[in-house]
Design an enzyme around this catalytic site. Sequence first.
Site, PDB file in Angstrom:
ATOM      1  N   PRO A 233     -16.232   2.627   7.298  1.00  0.00           N
ATOM      2  CA  PRO A 233     -15.897   3.300   8.561  1.00  0.00           C
ATOM      3  C   PRO A 233     -17.020   4.269   8.959  1.00  0.00           C
ATOM      4  O   PRO A 233     -17.542   4.991   8.120  1.00  0.00           O
ATOM      5  CB  PRO A 233     -14.625   4.069   8.233  1.00  0.00           C
ATOM      6  CG  PRO A 233     -14.092   3.446   7.000  1.00  0.00           C
ATOM      7  CD  PRO A 233     -15.247   2.858   6.258  1.00  0.00           C
ATOM      8  N   LEU A 234     -17.354   4.249  10.220  1.00  0.00           N
ATOM      9  CA  LEU A 234     -18.450   5.078  10.718  1.00  0.00           C
ATOM     10  C   LEU A 234     -18.138   6.564  10.583  1.00  0.00           C
ATOM     11  O   LEU A 234     -19.029   7.382  10.358  1.00  0.00           O
ATOM     12  CB  LEU A 234     -18.650   4.742  12.199  1.00  0.00           C
ATOM     13  CG  LEU A 234     -20.058   4.739  12.709  1.00  0.00           C
ATOM     14  CD1 LEU A 234     -20.948   3.857  11.854  1.00  0.00           C
ATOM     15  CD2 LEU A 234     -20.083   4.246  14.138  1.00  0.00           C
ATOM     16  N   SER A 235     -16.846   6.890  10.693  1.00  0.00           N
ATOM     17  CA  SER A 235     -16.465   8.308  10.663  1.00  0.00           C
ATOM     18  C   SER A 235     -16.783   8.954   9.325  1.00  0.00           C
ATOM     19  O   SER A 235     -16.829  10.163   9.205  1.00  0.00           O
ATOM     20  CB  SER A 235     -14.980   8.440  10.966  1.00  0.00           C
ATOM     21  OG  SER A 235     -14.258   7.632  10.071  1.00  0.00           O
ATOM     22  N   LYS A 236     -17.002   8.116   8.303  1.00  0.00           N
ATOM     23  CA  LYS A 236     -17.273   8.687   6.982  1.00  0.00           C
ATOM     24  C   LYS A 236     -18.750   9.063   6.824  1.00  0.00           C
ATOM     25  O   LYS A 236     -19.151   9.671   5.854  1.00  0.00           O
ATOM     26  CB  LYS A 236     -16.905   7.679   5.872  1.00  0.00           C
ATOM     27  CG  LYS A 236     -15.448   7.306   5.860  1.00  0.00           C
ATOM     28  CD  LYS A 236     -14.630   8.372   5.139  1.00  0.00           C
ATOM     29  CE  LYS A 236     -13.153   8.033   5.131  1.00  0.00           C
ATOM     30  NZ  LYS A 236     -12.505   8.174   6.439  1.00  0.00           N
ATOM     31  N   ARG A 237     -19.573   8.621   7.784  1.00  0.00           N
ATOM     32  CA  ARG A 237     -20.997   8.924   7.658  1.00  0.00           C
ATOM     33  C   ARG A 237     -21.374  10.137   8.487  1.00  0.00           C
ATOM     34  O   ARG A 237     -20.689  10.527   9.413  1.00  0.00           O
ATOM     35  CB  ARG A 237     -21.815   7.724   8.113  1.00  0.00           C
ATOM     36  CG  ARG A 237     -21.758   6.640   7.069  1.00  0.00           C
ATOM     37  CD  ARG A 237     -22.888   5.726   7.228  1.00  0.00           C
ATOM     38  NE  ARG A 237     -22.390   4.433   7.650  1.00  0.00           N
ATOM     39  CZ  ARG A 237     -23.035   3.637   8.454  1.00  0.00           C
ATOM     40  NH1 ARG A 237     -24.151   4.006   8.987  1.00  0.00           N
ATOM     41  NH2 ARG A 237     -22.542   2.468   8.755  1.00  0.00           N
TER      42      ARG A 237
END
Length: 464
Positions: A233-237
């Site tokens: 998930p992008l939100s984790k980066r």
Amino acid sequence: MTKVRFAPSPTGKLHLGSARTAVFNWLYARHTGGKLVLRIEDTDLSRSQEIYTESIIKDMKWMGMDYDEFYKQSDRFEIYRSYVDKLLEMGKAYYCTCSREDLLARNSAKGLMDQAAKYDGNCRGKKEKPAGDFVVRLDIGGDRDIAFKDVVKARINVNTKELDDYVILKSDGSPTYNFAVVVDDALMEMTHIIRGEDHITNTTKQIILYENLGFTIPQFAHLPLVMGKDKAPLSKRKGSTNIEYYRAQGILPSALLNAIARLGWSHGNDEVFTMEELMRYFDIEKLSKSNAVYDEEKMMWLNGKHMRALPLEKFIQDFEEFLKETNLPKQGKMLENQWFLMALDGLRGRHSNLKSLYEETLSFAQNVFSMDEKALPVLEELKKNVDIEKAYVEVKKWLLAMKNWENRAEIEENLKSTAAQHSVKLGDLIQRLRIQLTGKTISPDIILLFRLLGEETVKRMERP
Ligand code: GLU
């Protein structure tokens, strides 16, 4: 009339995931001729910061997203309090004085280790306001299914057994997200709630509140997550997915808007959209049910497309804003307006971001020249051809005699006839000129080169 909202918590900069929520809500409002509310959800006073509110607003503005109403939840605490009181009076909410430790001890005594923090209803029915610290919890009632129709996911069904009597008012007197969001969405008369699917459990909790307070339940559209190409998930980066980062990298706002709009929405097989086209075509009926994949290379490709396609005036405006934002100075001939416009218009098709366009423009503006190691032997070889050298001298002559270099067709014709007269290949003559003028075997087209270099053209041609 459609009314939607973008409701960020100002606890960090706007990243691609939340920008996607903003873009979808904004496009839906504009597509339907409805309204967009920007609501800053800053009830968590310890984590919210004004600088993030400012940066979110700046990013939205940069991408061209406007809004019709603006609210900050921290201005509305009294409103939330009045609805908490209403629920207390109705017996739908109660005071709770249990500490976390008490709750954990009780739950573990019952063997409920896996649900350690799930509230057991110990204070249910407590109506007297306690003297010391307390929270207020919602009484969610007995076991039942809460079902709702989701625009993206169809029907969603959750049993209240999976929930607990959740806190609506914290011990510091501030409302929780799940409470404030329902009061606001109802009072602000939202028709559709478009947000990430990570909120599905919250939606179930919120529906109980809508029911208890007698509010009309809006339509929900839960958007699948945005993943990186690595399927995480992008939100984790962090870092590289902030809107601010793309702005500094020289991505155009219209290209970013285009790329973000495609994260979970499509219109046939089309990839490139102007802002107007997005507003015309975007609809929540066409949202994808599967996770969206964000692809950095595609973003760059789209940026190149937008760099070429934007009307020159708008492109220059965006470029100027980029220079200001990144503190890149205009230097040399960049300060001459006519040259600046001609150079950017001529060179923009060769780049996929504004940063590299700036660098190339600057090298012409400052008359930077250096001979490439690989280009030198090619030049030496061409120079051995006497006919090419004769044609080369001829080009210099007519360039000097020519009053203005605006007429492309005329220069092109001259080049062709000079090559023909001396029986040399046009390509060889051009390559001879190109390396002499730029020190490189690859460059912008030759006529543009003459215009970019101006008087410097003949000076360079006279160098040995
Ligand atoms: N403030 C919430 C968030 O940033 C909003 C969620 C919602 O749209 O309801 O996640």
